[in-house]
Structures are given as structure tokens and as C-alpha cells.
Scaffold this motif. Structure first.
Motif, PDB file in Angstrom:
ATOM      1  N   ILE A 175       0.832  -1.210   0.000  1.00 56.82           N
ATOM      2  CA  ILE A 175       0.000   0.000   0.000  1.00 56.82           C
ATOM      3  C   ILE A 175       0.863   1.255   0.000  1.00 56.82           C
ATOM      4  O   ILE A 175       0.609   2.214  -0.732  1.00 56.82           O
ATOM      5  N   LEU A 176       1.919   1.250   0.812  1.00 55.35           N
ATOM      6  CA  LEU A 176       2.775   2.424   0.922  1.00 55.35           C
ATOM      7  C   LEU A 176       3.602   2.674  -0.337  1.00 55.35           C
ATOM      8  O   LEU A 176       4.180   3.753  -0.491  1.00 55.35           O
ATOM      9  N   LEU A 177       3.645   1.687  -1.233  1.00 52.25           N
ATOM     10  CA  LEU A 177       4.335   1.865  -2.500  1.00 52.25           C
ATOM     11  C   LEU A 177       3.409   2.396  -3.597  1.00 52.25           C
ATOM     12  O   LEU A 177       3.871   2.707  -4.694  1.00 52.25           O
ATOM     13  N   CYS A 178       2.114   2.487  -3.304  1.00 51.79           N
ATOM     14  CA  CYS A 178       1.142   2.932  -4.302  1.00 51.79           C
ATOM     15  C   CYS A 178       1.061   4.461  -4.336  1.00 51.79           C
ATOM     16  O   CYS A 178       1.036   5.101  -3.283  1.00 51.79           O
ATOM     17  N   LEU A 253       4.836  -1.730  -7.808  1.00 47.54           N
ATOM     18  CA  LEU A 253       3.885  -2.811  -8.073  1.00 47.54           C
ATOM     19  C   LEU A 253       3.321  -2.688  -9.478  1.00 47.54           C
ATOM     20  O   LEU A 253       3.189  -1.590 -10.020  1.00 47.54           O
ATOM     21  N   THR A 254       2.986  -3.828 -10.048  1.00 45.33           N
ATOM     22  CA  THR A 254       2.286  -3.810 -11.321  1.00 45.33           C
ATOM     23  C   THR A 254       0.824  -3.461 -11.079  1.00 45.33           C
ATOM     24  O   THR A 254       0.320  -3.567  -9.959  1.00 45.33           O
ATOM     25  N   GLN A 255       0.134  -3.052 -12.115  1.00 42.09           N
ATOM     26  CA  GLN A 255      -1.259  -2.657 -11.976  1.00 42.09           C
ATOM     27  C   GLN A 255      -2.118  -3.794 -11.447  1.00 42.09           C
ATOM     28  O   GLN A 255      -3.040  -3.583 -10.651  1.00 42.09           O
ATOM     29  N   PRO A 259      -3.054  -3.008  -4.484  1.00 44.54           N
ATOM     30  CA  PRO A 259      -4.283  -3.002  -3.688  1.00 44.54           C
ATOM     31  C   PRO A 259      -5.320  -2.077  -4.309  1.00 44.54           C
ATOM     32  O   PRO A 259      -4.980  -1.140  -5.034  1.00 44.54           O
ATOM     33  N   LYS A 260      -6.585  -2.320  -4.000  1.00 48.29           N
ATOM     34  CA  LYS A 260      -7.665  -1.513  -4.558  1.00 48.29           C
ATOM     35  C   LYS A 260      -8.057  -0.422  -3.574  1.00 48.29           C
ATOM     36  O   LYS A 260      -8.318  -0.687  -2.401  1.00 48.29           O
ATOM     37  N   PHE A 261      -8.122   0.814  -4.058  1.00 46.80           N
ATOM     38  CA  PHE A 261      -8.496   1.958  -3.239  1.00 46.80           C
ATOM     39  C   PHE A 261      -9.925   2.365  -3.596  1.00 46.80           C
ATOM     40  O   PHE A 261     -10.239   2.603  -4.764  1.00 46.80           O
TER      41      PHE A 261
END
Length: 278
Positions: A175-178, A253-255, A259-261
Motif C-alpha cells: 500500500i505504501l508503495l502505491c 507494483l504492477t497494476q 491493492p484496490k483503493f
């Protein structure tokens, strides 16, 4: 001659709980011995009655009783509160502990002896709950972002879709990489508050800022044992400056693996406010 594997599970769990306090990494690695050890260690770790708190930054994680496991706080220093990744010399030098737009700094400074074993997709730490042994698993994660500029401090909100098993360390890392979880080159800091959830999207929108008040007095936040809030600050003028010489960068991360927001999942007092986050 008796060996460790001859011990009953009840005794083995007590030994492994004691070992996890001394050396969590070795305890997790012992899961490789066999299937029985894996099952016993998961039971010992996930239900370990650890409740001690470290003195550093206690107030930063809320007062509702939900706690980050102290062992994970050491191993993942900086992911729960970005300010924790700074050295003592930097703390003495800087008045404000800002990332200066370098959102990868807490990842580069994780106190890991080597990266390759830790960053394997099947690494055992990824399955651990941040609050294992101390509080309920986190099954709701609100992301509240505040951006400071000359024209105001607009806020943004999203809720991360979590699996039934709740928030894990691996999922938190991802998550923190998104980019949805921060402001990229304009990121200043982030902080996780466990045991809390956003009470009102409407109040957040009207105030235009996010404030953690005293328990029971906040119009924005409620005490929720199985929830957490990720609060991210950003601002104009942040520049990506490397505070160390480490050239390693965390892999994006790849798409398909991100994670989904989601937008606000609770009721709205004013339906017109839905236009704000669409």
C-alpha cells in the motif's frame, strides 16, 4: 535422547513464544523445519500474548488499546511512522522531520541485514498482522491525505479494500508503495493510527483538514479496535533529495498486483459531496 520435536505442542508453543521475543526473525524462519513447526509457530506468533509497548513514539499510534507489535515496530521501523526512519543526528539537525518528497526513504532504511531474502513474495513476514498478539486484526484501513499549499490545505480520502484476513505486513508494504497512498515527489510524511476509523466524510470535507483529538471528543475519528487510519501529509516545495547514499529503490507494483483503493463507504449527509471524490 529426546529432541525438540518430541515435546508436546503446548510446551513447544511456550518455547517459541519466548524465542519470538528474543529473535522474531529466527522464530519465523523455523517454520521451514516441517509442517508441524509451521502450524505451531503460526499459532504461537498470531496468538502470542505480547502487550508491552516501547517508549519511543507511543503517542503516535493512538490510545485506544490497539498497538503495533513491538517486535514488528523494530523490524519495520519507518513504515508505521515515516519520522522514525531518521537518524539521531538528523533529528538533532532538522526541526521538522520531513521526507522532502523522497517517499522511498523509509523503505531504503529498513533495518534488514540483507534485502533479497526479505523481499521474496513468499517471505513469512508478509503474512503477519501488524498487531499480532496485542490487538484484533485490522479489517478496515482509511487513507486520509492532506496537501498544504498557498491556496489552502485540501484533503483526500480513500479506503483500501482488505481481504477477510485483514491487514498484513506485506499488504501494508505494498500500500505504501502505491501512488494513491501518498503524493509522490510532494510527500512530506505519513503516520499510521491503529484502533481508529474516520467517523464522518462530510466533516472531513467541510473542515478541509484532519485532526486527531482526544478520545471521545473528536468529530472526525472514532475508536474502532479493528481499524486503522493512514494519515499522509504533502505540500508544495518538496523536492526529492537523497539523505543517504543507498541507490537501492523498492520495486513498484504492477497494476494487477496493486491493492484496490475505494471511495468513502459510509453514509453521506449531503449526497452532493460525492462529486468531491469521484
Amino acid at each position: 535422547m529426546a529432541v525438540l520435536q518430541d515435546l508436546p505442542n503446548e510446551t513447544l508453543i511456550l518455547i517459541l513464544r519466548f524465542l519470538s521475543v528474543i529473535d522474531l526473525q529466527s522464530t519465523i524462519r523455523a517454520q521451514r523445519v516441517n509442517r508441524r513447526f509451521r502450524d505451531v509457530i503460526q499459532d504461537a506468533v498470531l496468538h502470542s500474548p505480547l502487550s508491552s509497548r516501547t517508549s519511543h513514539s507511543d503517542d503516535a499510534y493512538g490510545s485506544s488499546g490497539a498497538e503495533i507489535n513491538p517486535l514488528l515496530r523494530v523490524k519495520f521501523n519507518g513504515l508505521f511512522n515515516s519520522a522514525d526512519c531518521f537518524t539521531a543526528a538528523e533529528r538533532a539537525r532538522y526541526w521538522v522531520l520531513t521526507l522532502d518528497g523522497d517517499a522511498t526513504l523509509p523503505f531504503r532504511r529498513l533495518p534488514w541485514p540483507s534485502r533479497d531474502p526479505f523481499l521474496r513474495p513468499e517471505a513469512s513476514w508478509r503474512e503477519l498482522s501488524p498487531t499480532f498478539g496485542t490487538s484484533p486484526r485490522t479489517r478496515r484501513l482509511d487513507v486520509v491525505k492532506s496537501f498544504e499549499s498557498d491556496t489552502g490545505s485540501p484533503v483526500a480520502y480513500s479506503q483500501v479494500e482488505l481481504p477477510d484476513s485483514g491487514l498484513s505486513m506485506g499488504l501494508l508494504y505494498d500500500i505504501l508503495l502505491c501512488e494513491e497512498a501518498h503524493y509522490g515527489p510532494d510527500t512530506g510524511s505519513w503516520q499510521l493510527f491503529f484502533g481508529k476509523s474516520l467517523k464522518s466524510f462530510d466533516v472531513l470535507y467541510r473542515w478541509g483538514c484532519f485532526i486527531i483529538d482526544e478520545p471521545g471528543e473528536s468529530q472526525l475519528v472514532r475508536e474502532t479496535p479493528d481499524a486503522a487510519i493512514l494519515f499522509v501529509r504533502g505540500g508544495e516545495g518538496c523536492s526529492k533529495t537523497a539523505l543517504d547514499q543507498d541507490q537501492w529503490m523498492p520495486q513498484r507494483l504492477t497494476q494487477s498486483s496493486k491493492p484496490k483503493f475505494l471511495p468513502w463507504q459510509g453514509p453521506l449527509t449531503n449526497p452532493e459531496d460525492t462529486e468531491w471524490f469521484q
